[in-house]
Design an enzyme around this catalytic site. Structure first.
Site, PDB file in Angstrom:
ATOM      1  CB  ALA A 154       4.842   6.601   3.455  1.00  0.00           C
ATOM      2  N   GLY A 159       0.813  -1.191   0.000  1.00  0.00           N
ATOM      3  CA  GLY A 159       0.000   0.000   0.000  1.00  0.00           C
ATOM      4  C   GLY A 159       0.858   1.257   0.000  1.00  0.00           C
ATOM      5  CB  CYS A 160       0.210   4.659  -1.288  1.00  0.00           C
ATOM      6  SG  CYS A 160      -1.483   4.877  -0.712  1.00  0.00           S
ATOM      7  CE1 TYR A 161      -1.328   8.327   4.441  1.00  0.00           C
ATOM      8  CE2 TYR A 161      -3.350   7.198   3.815  1.00  0.00           C
ATOM      9  CZ  TYR A 161      -2.680   8.358   4.172  1.00  0.00           C
ATOM     10  OH  TYR A 161      -3.372   9.538   4.265  1.00  0.00           O
TER      11      TYR A 161
END
Length: 316
Positions: free
Chosen positions: A139, A134-136
């Site tokens: 990060a 996932g993108c989050y």
């Protein structure tokens, strides 16, 4: 000229699909075999994606048809819960293309490779079923991983994403009118990325996501409680060592700004700030949710799967 590698894309109308089309169109080895979109069936791809100059038209392929196209790789850019039919159709047909799933459907399945290359490329060899993080979650893991062995207690992560992260289906979270001059909290406990990162790091993470009025880009602020006191120099050395030689992760002294990573293919990690006793660390991580948080990372994984240089076709 080296042989071309054919790639099929299911879910081509979305923001991430569009970014992946741009990357594949410029890639020296990959070529699009088909692009599937229910809403755009029959329309020329070039009319929607100027980076593509061929003659492909959008198709609307059901699972069995997509699996029967004979592509070397299949990218599933679908909403959560929709990948299984395509994977089952491949298995039923005895087809074994490389599959990269951009949804959360296989991120908790140990039979699939979890493809965050900077942290998991050592396990990537031979993988043909790849779950894109996932993108989050990307990060968060980049912000926390270098300190994983020194953590004490759960890590708290405050995330803010541009509204493209909510996809193209209309909702409050991608409505510019409702987001204007606003910050919209949602899923403040038990978000799927919270569970994803906790599983991957083997350490509890507490995640509080928000949507902001900007279109793209994530800012993630991580609050780390440490088992012993650290100096800032020691922390900085850890992050520099962890990401040395990583072309898509930059370690910065100051806290990175999301406006500096939006539209770019890499992530930035920085702003390392310690409490007076050296046992609490705050780290900021930024990336473009559509690129390093999705399409760019998918291309990294595809390159690795086919034995190509990991950043081939990725502007660095």
């Amino acid at each position: 000229m080296a042989d071309r590698i054919s790639l099929g894309l299911v879910g081509a109308r979305g923001y991430v699909g569009a970014e992946l089309i741009k990357l594949v169109a410029a890639h020296p080895r990959f070529e699009l075999a088909f692009v599937s979109s229910r809403e755009r069936e029959g329309q020329r791809l070039a009319e929607h994606e100027p980076a593509y100059t061929g003659e492909l038209r959008y198709t609307n392929l059901h699972a069995a048809a997509a699996g029967g196209q004979g592509a070397d790789a299949l990218v599933l850019a679908l909403p959560n819960g929709m990948a299984a039919n395509f994977v089952a159709a491949l298995d039923a047909a005895g087809a074994n293309p490389v599959v990269v799933d951009l949804s959360a459907d296989y991120r908790f399945d140990d039979s699939w490779h979890y493809g965050l290359p900077e942290l998991t490329r050592g396990r990537a060899a031979g993988a043909r079923r790849i779950s894109n993080p996932g993108c989050y979650a990307t990060a968060m893991q980049l912000a926390v991983a270098p300190m994983r062995d020194a953590l004490a207690g759960p890590v708290q992560c405050f995330g803010v994403s541009g509204y493209s992260g909510a996809g193209t289906s209309p909702s409050d979270k991608n409505n510019p009118e409702k987001l204007r001059d606003n910050l919209m909290p949602y899923a403040l406990v038990g978000h799927i990325h919270e569970r994803e990162v906790t599983r991957q790091l083997g350490h509890a993470v507490e995640f509080m996501p928000h949507v902001a009025p900007h279109f793209r880009g994530i800012t993630l602020t991580a609050n780390l409680h440490l088992a012993r006191a650290f100096s800032r120099e020691e922390v900085l050395q850890r992050y520099q060592a962890a990401y040395e030689g990583e072309p898509l992760v930059a370690v910065t002294d100051e806290a990175p700004w999301v406006s500096h990573t939006a539209g770019r293919h890499g992530a930035q990690v920085g702003g390392f700030t310690l409490s007076a006793d050296g046992r609490r660390l705050v780290v900021v991580s930024t990336l473009d949710n559509l690129l390093k948080g999705a399409a760019t990372q998918a291309l990294q994984n595809l390159n690795l799967a086919f034995g190509l240089p990991e950043t081939m076709g990725i502007p660095t």
